[in-house]
Design a protein around this motif. Structure first.
Motif, PDB file in Angstrom:
ATOM      1  N   VAL A 444       0.877   2.251  -7.747  1.00 15.82           N
ATOM      2  CA  VAL A 444       0.373   3.375  -6.958  1.00 15.82           C
ATOM      3  C   VAL A 444      -0.955   3.886  -7.518  1.00 15.82           C
ATOM      4  CG1 VAL A 444       0.823   5.760  -6.286  1.00 15.82           C
ATOM      5  CG2 VAL A 444       2.654   4.069  -6.138  1.00 15.82           C
ATOM      6  N   SER A 445      -1.028   4.004  -8.821  1.00 16.60           N
ATOM      7  CA  SER A 445      -2.232   4.605  -9.401  1.00 16.60           C
ATOM      8  C   SER A 445      -3.443   3.701  -9.330  1.00 16.60           C
ATOM      9  CB  SER A 445      -2.004   4.965 -10.865  1.00 16.60           C
ATOM     10  OG  SER A 445      -0.931   5.839 -10.958  1.00 16.60           O
ATOM     11  N   LEU A 446      -3.206   2.405  -9.366  1.00 19.77           N
ATOM     12  CA  LEU A 446      -4.350   1.502  -9.350  1.00 19.77           C
ATOM     13  C   LEU A 446      -4.692   1.045  -7.940  1.00 19.77           C
ATOM     14  CD1 LEU A 446      -3.517  -0.566 -12.554  1.00 19.77           C
ATOM     15  CD2 LEU A 446      -5.209   1.254 -12.291  1.00 19.77           C
ATOM     16  N   ALA A 447      -3.975   1.564  -6.955  1.00 24.12           N
ATOM     17  CA  ALA A 447      -4.273   1.205  -5.576  1.00 24.12           C
ATOM     18  C   ALA A 447      -5.692   1.654  -5.261  1.00 24.12           C
ATOM     19  CB  ALA A 447      -3.293   1.879  -4.636  1.00 24.12           C
ATOM     20  N   THR A 448      -6.382   0.854  -4.455  1.00 22.33           N
ATOM     21  CA  THR A 448      -7.725   1.260  -4.064  1.00 22.33           C
ATOM     22  C   THR A 448      -7.675   1.767  -2.634  1.00 22.33           C
ATOM     23  OG1 THR A 448      -8.049  -1.057  -3.606  1.00 22.33           O
ATOM     24  CG2 THR A 448      -9.095  -0.181  -5.568  1.00 22.33           C
ATOM     25  N   LYS A 449      -8.515   2.728  -2.380  1.00 21.03           N
ATOM     26  CA  LYS A 449      -8.537   3.302  -1.034  1.00 21.03           C
ATOM     27  C   LYS A 449      -9.237   2.339  -0.109  1.00 21.03           C
ATOM     28  CE  LYS A 449      -7.580   7.780  -2.350  1.00 21.03           C
ATOM     29  NZ  LYS A 449      -8.137   8.116  -3.669  1.00 21.03           N
ATOM     30  N   ARG A 450      -8.769   2.302   1.109  1.00 21.42           N
ATOM     31  CA  ARG A 450      -9.426   1.471   2.100  1.00 21.42           C
ATOM     32  C   ARG A 450     -10.201   2.349   3.040  1.00 21.42           C
ATOM     33  NH1 ARG A 450      -5.717  -2.831   5.028  1.00 21.42           N
ATOM     34  NH2 ARG A 450      -5.147  -0.901   6.050  1.00 21.42           N
ATOM     35  N   ALA A 451     -11.330   1.817   3.529  1.00 22.26           N
ATOM     36  CA  ALA A 451     -12.018   2.564   4.572  1.00 22.26           C
ATOM     37  C   ALA A 451     -11.010   2.740   5.681  1.00 22.26           C
ATOM     38  CB  ALA A 451     -13.226   1.789   5.047  1.00 22.26           C
ATOM     39  N   VAL A 456      -4.338   3.067   1.697  1.00 22.82           N
ATOM     40  CA  VAL A 456      -4.678   2.477   0.403  1.00 22.82           C
ATOM     41  C   VAL A 456      -4.278   1.014   0.412  1.00 22.82           C
ATOM     42  CG1 VAL A 456      -4.404   4.602  -0.899  1.00 22.82           C
ATOM     43  CG2 VAL A 456      -2.446   3.072  -0.589  1.00 22.82           C
ATOM     44  N   THR A 457      -4.789   0.284  -0.540  1.00 22.99           N
ATOM     45  CA  THR A 457      -4.410  -1.119  -0.636  1.00 22.99           C
ATOM     46  C   THR A 457      -4.393  -1.506  -2.105  1.00 22.99           C
ATOM     47  OG1 THR A 457      -4.941  -3.342   0.049  1.00 22.99           O
ATOM     48  CG2 THR A 457      -6.787  -1.916  -0.429  1.00 22.99           C
ATOM     49  N   THR A 458      -3.824  -2.655  -2.381  1.00 23.48           N
ATOM     50  CA  THR A 458      -3.771  -3.086  -3.774  1.00 23.48           C
ATOM     51  C   THR A 458      -3.822  -4.602  -3.820  1.00 23.48           C
ATOM     52  OG1 THR A 458      -2.477  -3.064  -5.797  1.00 23.48           O
ATOM     53  CG2 THR A 458      -1.237  -3.080  -3.754  1.00 23.48           C
ATOM     54  N   ASP A 459      -4.423  -5.134  -4.871  1.00 24.71           N
ATOM     55  CA  ASP A 459      -4.325  -6.589  -5.017  1.00 24.71           C
ATOM     56  C   ASP A 459      -3.458  -6.954  -6.215  1.00 24.71           C
ATOM     57  OD1 ASP A 459      -6.161  -5.670  -6.801  1.00 24.71           O
ATOM     58  OD2 ASP A 459      -7.873  -6.590  -5.793  1.00 24.71           O
ATOM     59  N   LEU A 460      -2.697  -5.974  -6.682  1.00 22.15           N
ATOM     60  CA  LEU A 460      -1.810  -6.251  -7.814  1.00 22.15           C
ATOM     61  C   LEU A 460      -0.499  -6.880  -7.358  1.00 22.15           C
ATOM     62  CD1 LEU A 460      -2.348  -2.928  -9.773  1.00 22.15           C
ATOM     63  CD2 LEU A 460      -3.197  -5.186 -10.411  1.00 22.15           C
ATOM     64  N   VAL A 461      -0.029  -6.471  -6.188  1.00 25.18           N
ATOM     65  CA  VAL A 461       1.239  -7.003  -5.670  1.00 25.18           C
ATOM     66  C   VAL A 461       1.105  -7.164  -4.162  1.00 25.18           C
ATOM     67  CG1 VAL A 461       2.683  -5.895  -7.426  1.00 25.18           C
ATOM     68  CG2 VAL A 461       2.179  -4.686  -5.301  1.00 25.18           C
ATOM     69  N   ASP A 462       2.034  -7.870  -3.550  1.00 28.80           N
ATOM     70  CA  ASP A 462       2.095  -7.931  -2.105  1.00 28.80           C
ATOM     71  C   ASP A 462       2.890  -6.709  -1.637  1.00 28.80           C
ATOM     72  OD1 ASP A 462       2.000  -9.697   0.499  1.00 28.80           O
ATOM     73  OD2 ASP A 462       4.012  -8.838   0.336  1.00 28.80           O
TER      74      ASP A 462
END
Lengths: 973, 521
Positions: A444-451, A456-462
């Motif tokens: 959750v904390s490392l999720a990046t915001k999406r335009a 939000v999105t993340t490339d750490l997990v699916d």
């Protein structure tokens, strides 16, 4: 005045009484003091009392508090709207001459108050109006330092620190730099001297076997203060002195990070004292790293190493949070700086991840305690980004910082860590549940915001896979009270990634969300409410709400029941997340009669309870919004429901108005206005009892009530014009509006009332008063040519014209003084017409001006051709140019912050809002109206107008007029 | 109706606070607390190690014993002052030779080391003796040696410089045309050191009339004297009071001399003259408008284009920036797009942006930010130049102070000039520039500035963010800002002590990310 011993005695008696436990003598004493404080030399008299050793300590303390408050209120120049007397210069000079010595010799509690008072004075007078302060402080500092009197040294440094703080936030102007230079020239050398001297004392104590904790403590405190002053003096830019002496400063500061001081650290709260100094050092090197990294470069490696070592040894204890946070912040700054290659070395990033990040992200006992004991604070940190100063968050910020230059390494490393944590959890869930929490937190904390706003999105997990395998098991857990922190983490994940979870899947778990509203943990039911609330705001492509009333209808009764039940859990009686969810659900759901009953009963009882003691303004706001949205949507569907609301709400509203519950007063008025507007005339008699309150000048005295009172008055004027015209009420209304218009700060509000009066009442009703209205307005106009007032007046006159005709307007103005209207037209109306802004306002004034142009005999008279031509010219300007092109800045315009924003106590209820009404619904297009009116007029006397136009209308506007004629297929003949 | 008027107030709540700075020229602060970043030499005060006319150097001096133990040097110095004392008391035959040789000994001692034994000389009572040696009618050689001693005493610590106070009237008196060139130059040097100490001593010098004779020393073409005079003048007119700068530009022939030296002189002299121009243009509006109308701009640009001397480039670039920041109307007339000089200016600024040197990059960005505050045509000119890709890269990679200057340039490129007729403080956007800069990745750089500790940088960042929020087509602005963590960056200001920033940030958050009631039918 001179204060004689008798007065001083009275004063002292007053301060005794202010401490009295019974309210009566206390209030009386406060009143006398307030009275005294109007007199000259009051501050000085109180200060003398504070300094008088024969007076009892507690009285002197009370006096010192009073002294500080007196200065706070009256030292600075008076704000515009205040006529409170100021402290005179002669008295100020005497106070300034006395205060430093008094402060330094006072007992600790009084010293605190006097120091604050000194800082207050310094804010306005230092340095230019108080040139003796700094030399006096420096002199005392040297004396105290020579005597080894660190209580005194620290008192002076503390004062200096407060005075210099302004360099940390004000803009770099020549004035500020002048002050800064003055402080540097006078103080920088002394500061370094004291700092080095104290450093030596600490060092020799350490060399001599550690020293004793009690002796070391003030030395460390002194160093901390020096470091904080260093921070202030270095904030704007790197001063020459500090650059020249960087080596001395940095060498000592690094020691405090690298060395340990067992004698002090092992004593009671000794570690905290050392850590505070270390934090201050970290702030300083962080500042240098950000702004002066070139000059600082030589010291960077040494500090990075010291900070690194420090972080690997800083324990999990919450007492060391501040240090851990500032230290990690420094590393974060380094990671994003031009020197980020410090992190490029082999194995550095994995070491940071394992040695610093993961240990700081893991749940600690303190977090669990906070979760149980103070759910509001927990949520604020965990969910709402107020965790900038927590270890968990700052550790993640460090990862993000490193990732700016080393993204693939960080992503791989963290993905692996997350898998490891989950594996560990799977091996022994009950023992290792914190590993799962840690994994969820990292995602959750490392999720990046999406335009796309909230997504939000993340490339750490699916995300969907993670949701299905990690989150869903928690959501489906039958025991809503088991492992509450894991439940909270799962709900938080659901909330954060709500846009990624497909609708059918979300709906499948909706009943589970409702179930969690009944969890005992305050955090868990708050998160469940928040998740539902946010889900209802999710929009699909194209802006359509993803979840609608159809989706929640099946579960609505259960949902409402559980929401109201959640508000019964201890500590959640004023849970703003739950209340906000109620508001949101009522805004989306299908409001049937079955829902209305229980909801309004539930809300009214909450409201009544809140009236007893309004505590949480956010919660209260949502209560009123919920009521307003319920009223609005229920009555929108079934107007007959209004009586249910009246029956339920009237007692509460009355209670608020009668008992004068200030916090709720504007809300109650807005609700009333909403109810009035939803009624069909005739308005029930029960509303009439409001009139005396509404029309009493007392109610209007408090500025924060005015907007809501205006709103209510407007509602009555529209829905009950007849009732308002009885028993002299209209006269009272006009008196109120007159008063509002005559004060600069409320003139707009006054016009709102006047506008509604002319809009709602027939001319024959207004006629007896209109002359007075005009005289009052024109008198104000002579003295107040602000853009705001001009616009309001022009709009009011226009509205009058379109409602009651040009003849009534012209005649009623002229009845004050012959030919007055023509003068007003030439000097006021025509030149200011082009300043009008706003779509509705532009249309209104343009149409009114057009009608004046084509209807008013006075203007059609041959003597008035110049006015006619110029008016037309400005109508064309108004209609053809953009606001930006024609409106100039009004320097008198108050800053918006005076009207709205953070000090205003008036808060609009969104759901009780008034819908904008265009007073000219039948006229679609003002341009069209202009040219068709002109065409009609010119047909009556062909040849006359083209000539006037060519004489008085600017060429560009002539062309524009022609263009308009063509496009609307009209002709001016 | 009524409510709508309120709404129209609120519609652009931040317009005045956000708009006013972007699009405005910024002069550098007249007061500075930081070290003067002039060059590697200590500029403000200079030790005189080698005589002004070169030939008075003893063979012995050329093998200066730098490692000489400081205590020995100090003892020798005290002895030398004693010697001078007795020589000064000595009357009769051979008196002046005796004095000169005592002076020379003292001067040698004061010139030997990087750290001359000034303290010892002062304690031994050197200044009154030296003043005595400056008395009228003394032979040139004696004057020269005495002034040289004083020069090096003045190069010391502040209180040591102050010790020269009794000598100042005489030092100033020898600046006149009647003195021999070496004496005048040595006196100018001593005065330059005194002026370099600070405002207080500058004011003393000015009130004693040091400026006009120093200014006249700048008029001839003789290299060494002109250089020393220019250097001393640059110290003398530093301000922050603009009076001295105003006085200097009014001295007849000074402007012509500046132009002549900038055109013909070698790098070394041009450097000193450029520093004079720096302070003239920083402090005096009169000087600025006179300089702008002359060939100075052209000459500065040529120097920037042809020289690679950092010492020279710094003051030249700073002067150019001051002139452009100053008299905007004239500047705009001269550096109008289409004029040859305009293209040249952009070209030399690009050269500086590319340079290795931090100061040059920073100052070049500052100059560009002021040109970018000009007309639409100026903005387009920069926008289509080679500067933009460089600036974009600097915004994300450069050290903080450069990033901040670059942000002003890029921000100014995106707002229309504020003309008097639409001065509501809200600059309208140049959409093409804004969109293109955002697409090329500028936004994160600005948001980083919002998160920085610097209040001005934060303000520029917020202003740009406002442009993005307001201007990006299809409501993309808020999404982009949110994506780049702009909301978090702004939330830092929620309770900030700086009211302006607090209001700006809070109103942006409220306006673009406020409570979504989601109930609008």
């Amino acid at each position: 005045m001179e204060w004689n011993p008798q007065d001083l005695h009275t004063l002292s008696q007053c301060f005794v009484n202010t401490l009295s436990p019974s309210p009566e003598p206390r209030r009386q004493a406060e009143a006398i003091l307030a009275d005294f404080s109007q007199k000259p030399n009051y501050g000085l008299a109180v200060l003398r009392l504070v300094a008088e050793p024969s007076v009892a300590e507690e009285i002197r303390q009370a006096a010192s508090v009073n002294f500080k408050n007196h200065l706070k209120a009256r030292w600075a120049p008076a704000p515009n709207n205040s006529d409170e007397p100021r402290i005179l210069d002669a008295e100020k000079d005497q106070i300034k001459a006395l205060i430093v010595t008094l402060m330094l010799n006072a007992t600790p509690k009084i010293q605190g108050q006097l120091s604050e008072a000194l800082v207050l004075i310094g804010k306005h007078d230092f340095p230019r109006l108080w040139p003796t302060l700094l030399p006096e402080l420096i002199g005392s500092l040297h004396k105290a330092s020579q005597a080894g009197n660190y209580a005194s040294v620290n008192g002076i440094l503390g004062t200096a620190n407060s005075i210099f703080k302004k360099f940390r936030y004000e803009y770099k102007t020549n004035d500020l730099l002048y002050d800064l230079k003055y402080c540097l020239d006078n103080f920088a050398g002394t500061l370094l001297e004291i700092f080095l001297k104290t450093a030596n004392l600490i060092e020799s104590a350490a060399n001599a076997g550690g020293g004793n904790a009690e002796a070391l403590k003030p030395l460390f405190e002194s160093q901390r203060l020096c470091c904080r002053i260093f921070f202030s003096l270095n904030f704007q830019e790197l001063p020459e002195f500090f650059e020249d002496h960087m080596n001395e400063w940095m060498t000592e500061q690094r020691k405090y990070l690298a060395n340990s001081y067992p004698a002090l650290e092992n004593s009671a709260d000794g570690l905290a004292v050392v850590d505070e100094l270390r934090s201050a050092v970290c702030e300083n090197i962080n500042l240098y790293m950000e702004k002066n990294e070139e000059e600082f470069q030589a010291y960077l490696n040494g500090f990075a190493l010291a900070v690194w070592n420090l972080l690997t040894t800083v324990s999990q204890a919450s007492s060391r949070d501040q240090l851990a946070v500032t230290a990690i912040k420094f590393l974060t700054t380094v990671s994003t700086s031009v020197h980020h290659n410090l992190f490029a070395g082999d194995g550095v990033i994995p070491q940071i991840c394992q040695g610093i990040v993961i240990p700081n992200v893991r749940l600690r006992d303190e977090d669990e305690e906070l979760f149980d004991m103070n759910y509001i604070e927990f949520i604020r940190r965990d969910m709402e980004g107020s965790d900038l100063d927590t270890r968990r968050r700052i550790a993640c910020e460090l990862l993000k910082g490193i990732a700016t230059n080393y993204k693939p390494q960080v992503t791989n490393l963290v993905s692996v860590q997350i898998q490891n944590l989950l594996t560990s959890f799977a091996a022994n869930p009950s023992e290792n549940w914190k590993d799962k929490d840690c994994a969820i937190y990292l995602v959750v904390s490392l999720a990046t915001k999406r335009a796309g706003g909230t997504s939000v999105t993340t490339d750490l997990v699916d995300v969907q896979n993670f949701f299905g395998t990690v989150i869903v098991p928690e959501l489906q857990s039958q025991d809503v009270n088991g492992y509450p922190m894991l439940k909270a983490g799962a709900l938080k994940f659901f909330t954060m990634f709500r846009n990624h979870i497909p609708k059918p899947m979300t709906l499948q778990f909706f009943p589970d969300l409702i179930r969690f509203l009944r969890a005992e943990s305050n955090v868990v039911h708050s998160y469940a409410a928040s998740c539902i609330e946010k889900l209802l705001l999710v929009k699909d492509e194209g802006g359509q709400a993803r979840y609608t009333s159809v989706d929640i209808s099946p579960v609505l009764p259960q949902l409402m029941t559980n929401l109201f039940e959640a508000l019964k859990v201890p500590e959640s009686e004023e849970n703003q997340y739950v209340m906000k969810c109620i508001m949101r659900v009522l805004g989306v759901a299908d409001i049937s009669r079955e829902i209305v009953g229980p909801c309004i009963t539930g809300l009214t009882s909450i409201l009544n309870k809140a009236c007893e003691n309004p505590k949480n303004p956010v919660f209260n706001h949502y209560v009123f919004e919920s009521v307003a949205v319920l009223v609005k949507r229920a009555c929108g569907k079934d107007a007959s429901l209004i009586s249910i609301f009246e029956i339920n709400l009237f007692p509460s509203i009355q209670k608020i108005l009668v008992e004068d519950v200030q916090e709720f007063y504007p809300y109650a008025l807005q609700l009333l206005a909403q109810l009035v507007e939803l009624n069909r005339p005739p308005i029930p008699q029960s509303y009439m009892q409001i009139f005396p309150m509404l029309l009493s000048p007392d109610s209007w005295r408090k500025a924060s009530n005015v907007p809501a009172l205006v709103r209510l008055l407007q509602a009555f004027l529209q829905k009950a014009p007849h009732e308002l015209n009885q028993e002299g009420r209209l006269r009272q209304v006009l008196e109120i509006s007159n008063k509002l218009v005559s004060a600069r700060s409320t003139d707009e509000q006054g016009f709102y009332v006047l506008n509604t009066v002319v809009e709602s009442l027939d001319f024959n009703v207004i006629a007896p008063y209109i002359g007075q209205i005009w005289s009052a307005l024109f008198t104000v106009l002579q003295s107040r040519q602000t853009g705001k007032f001009i616009k309001c007046l022009l709009i009011f006159m226009s509205l009058f014209l379109v409602k009651h005709g040009s003849t009534n307007l012209v005649d009623s103005v002229n009845s004050i003084q012959a030919n007055l209207f023509l003068m007003i037209l030439g000097q006021f109306w025509i030149p200011n017409l082009t300043l009008i802004t706003g779509v509705i306002e532009t249309k209104l004034t343009a149409v009114a001006s057009t009608r004046l142009l084509c209807e008013s005999q006075m203007l059609l008279d041959a003597a008035a051709v110049e006015h006619w031509g110029k008016l037309l010219n400005n109508i064309v300007t108004l209609l053809s140019r953009t606001e930006q092109d024609r409106v100039e800045e009004d320097p008198e315009m108050p800053e918006f912050s005076e009207n709205v924003g953070y000090s205003a106590t008036f808060i609009r209820l969104h759901n009780a809002g008034k819908t904008e009404d265009d007073p000219l619904k039948d006229i679609r297009d003002a341009k069209e109206f202009l040219v068709t009116s002109l065409a009609r007029l010119s047909a009556l006397s062909p040849g006359r107008y083209p000539q006037i136009i060519s004489q008085y209308v600017e060429p560009t506007n002539q062309a524009e007029l022609l263009r308009l004629c063509n496009s609307y297929n009209c002709q001016i003949v | 109706m009524a409510d709508d008027t309120t709404a129209s107030h609120r519609r652009d709540p931040i317009k005045s606070s956000v708009g006013s700075v972007a699009g405005q020229r910024r002069r550098q602060n007249a007061i500075t607390v930081g070290k003067e970043r002039r060059e590697s030499l200590v500029r403000a005060k200079r030790l005189c190690r080698v005589g002004t006319n070169g030939d008075s150097v003893d063979p012995l001096d050329s093998e200066m014993i730098i490692d000489e133990e400081q205590p020995i040097l100090e003892a020798q110095t005290s002895a030398a002052v004693e010697e001078l004392k007795s020589a000064a008391a000595h009357q009769g035959k051979g008196a002046w030779q005796k004095r000169v040789s005592a002076l020379r000994e003292l001067r040698r001692l004061l010139s030997r080391s990087e750290f001359p034994p000034v303290d010892a000389a002062l304690k031994a009572g050197a200044v009154p003796l030296l003043v005595q040696c400056l008395s009228f009618g003394s032979p040139d050689e004696q004057l020269l040696e005495a002034a040289w001693c004083l020069t090096n005493i003045a190069a010391g610590k502040p209180e040591e410089t102050k010790a020269l106070l009794p000598a100042l009237p005489l030092l100033i008196a020898y600046l006149g045309e009647k003195s021999s060139a070496p004496v005048a130059e040595q006196c100018a040097w001593a005065i330059g050191n005194v002026a370099g100490e600070g405002e207080e001593l500058r004011n003393v010098l000015l009130s004693q009339g040091a400026l006009p004779p120093l200014a006249r020393m700048m008029l001839p073409d003789k290299g060494s004297t002109v250089r020393t005079a220019a250097w001393a003048l640059s110290n003398l007119i530093k301000g922050p009071n603009p009076k001295a700068a105003n006085e200097l530009i009014r001295v007849e022939g000074v402007l012509d001399a500046i132009i002549r030296h900038l055109r013909k002189a070698d790098d070394e002299l041009a450097t000193e003259v450029a520093w004079v121009v720096v302070y003239l243009s920083a402090l005096s509006n009169i000087a600025t408008s006179m300089l702008v109308k002359s060939d100075v701009l052209q000459l500065l640009v040529e120097r920037l284009a042809t020289s690679n001397s950092l010492q020279l480039l710094i003051p030249v670039l700073r002067s150019l920036g001051n002139l452009i920041a100053g008299d905007s109307q004239t500047t705009h007339a001269i550096i109008a797009p289409g004029n040859e000089i305009t293209g040249n200016i952009i070209e030399v600024l690009v050269k500086c942006l590319r340079s290795e040197h931090r100061v040059l990059k920073k100052e070049a960005a500052w100059v560009l930010s002021n040109i970018a505050a000009g007309s639409i045509e100026h903005k387009q000119l920069i926008y289509s130049s080679e500067a933009v890709p460089l600036l974009i890269r600097l915004l994300s990679t450069a050290p903080f102070d450069i990033r901040k200057e670059v942000a002003y340039v890029l921000g100014n490129l995106c707002v229309s000039p504020i003309t008097p007729t639409e001065g509501d403080g809200k600059p309208s956007l140049i959409l093409e520039h804004l969109v293109s800069l955002v697409v090329r990745g500028c936004l994160p750089g600005f948001i980083d500035l919002v998160s920085s500790v610097d209040t001005e940088a934060a303000r520029v960042g917020l202003q740009f963010m406002e442009l993005v929020l307001r201007g990006m087509p299809n409501g993309e602005g808020p999404k982009l800002v949110e994506k780049e963590n702009g909301i978090e960056a702004m939330e830092r200001f929620q309770f900030h002590e700086n009211e302006d920033l607090r209001i700006m940030a809070n109103s942006l958050v409220d306006k673009y990310f406020g409570e979504d009631y989601g109930l609008d039918d």
